[in-house]
Design a protein around this motif. Structure first.
Motif: not given
Length: 216
Positions: A142-163
């Motif tokens: 999630l830390v990496a995804a928020r940095e990549a998307h430049r979205d500090p509020d990106l929900p954890a659900s967006e990467v839960a499946g990846v994890a």
């Protein structure tokens, strides 16, 4: 002489000795085939003493699962150093996971093969461990995804499946690595990093994720 030794050994030490013997027996023979007689003999104690300490075969197996699950999750958490880039944290966590599962193959067999295939409550114990690891990996990604998307509020659900997929792949790779002694923990971790972090497209194009030189 044996009875004197039993009395003099602290209960906590004796119990761990029994659990060591049980993990080895369950891991190599399977839950159904393992006998309390065999476990007691390997631990160097009487079968009644095993029952006195751990009540039943089911309770003994549950105690093994809980101890080994705690040891694995602790190893993964200890391997990750906060403050490093997200890919380095994931790399360190994977390397810690594969190092632990390769050093303790009987424990991994208990957790990944035996506990899952013999119903409740064993499966629930392993599911709890797995959920903890998935949640931990989700936060790393999630830390990496928020940095990549430049979205500090990106929900954890967006990467839960990846994890979830990443943990599942790590479990399969641990089986693969343990089946072939030529596969090191570092190699297994690098394999998964190249699929998960670099991505299959980059990997096929020859662009690989490279492990840091300082990591051994």
């Amino acid at each position: 002489m044996g009875a004197v030794k039993t009395k003099r050994m602290p209960r906590a030490v004796r119990e761990q000795q029994m659990l060591d013997a049980a993990v080895r027996t369950f891991g190599r023979r399977g839950y159904m085939a393992a006998s309390m007689d065999e476990i007691a003999e390997l631990a160097g104690v009487s079968k009644p003493l095993v029952y006195l300490y751990l009540n039943s075969k089911e309770d003994l197996f549950t105690a093994c699962i809980r101890r080994e699950a705690a040891a694995l999750t602790a190893a993964v958490r200890a391997g990750v150093r906060p403050g490093l880039p997200a890919d380095r944290q994931l790399w360190d966590g994977l390397r810690a996971f594969f190092t632990h599962t390769s050093h303790y193959p009987d424990a991994w067999s208990v957790l990944h093969l035996q506990a899952r295939t013999h119903g409740e409550p064993f499966a629930s114990e392993v599911a709890a461990m797995r959920a903890e690891i998935v949640a931990f990996v989700t936060q790393l990604i999630l830390v990496a995804a928020r940095e990549a998307h430049r979205d500090p509020d990106l929900p954890a659900s967006e990467v839960a499946g990846v994890a979830e997929a990443l943990v599942g792949a790590a479990e399969s790779l641990a089986d693969w690595a343990n089946a072939g002694p030529e596969v090191t923990a570092r190699q297994a971790a690098a394999t998964l990093m190249n699929v998960a972090w670099a991505g299959l497209g980059n990997l096929m194009a020859g662009s690989r994720w490279t492990p840091p030189e300082a990591a051994h």
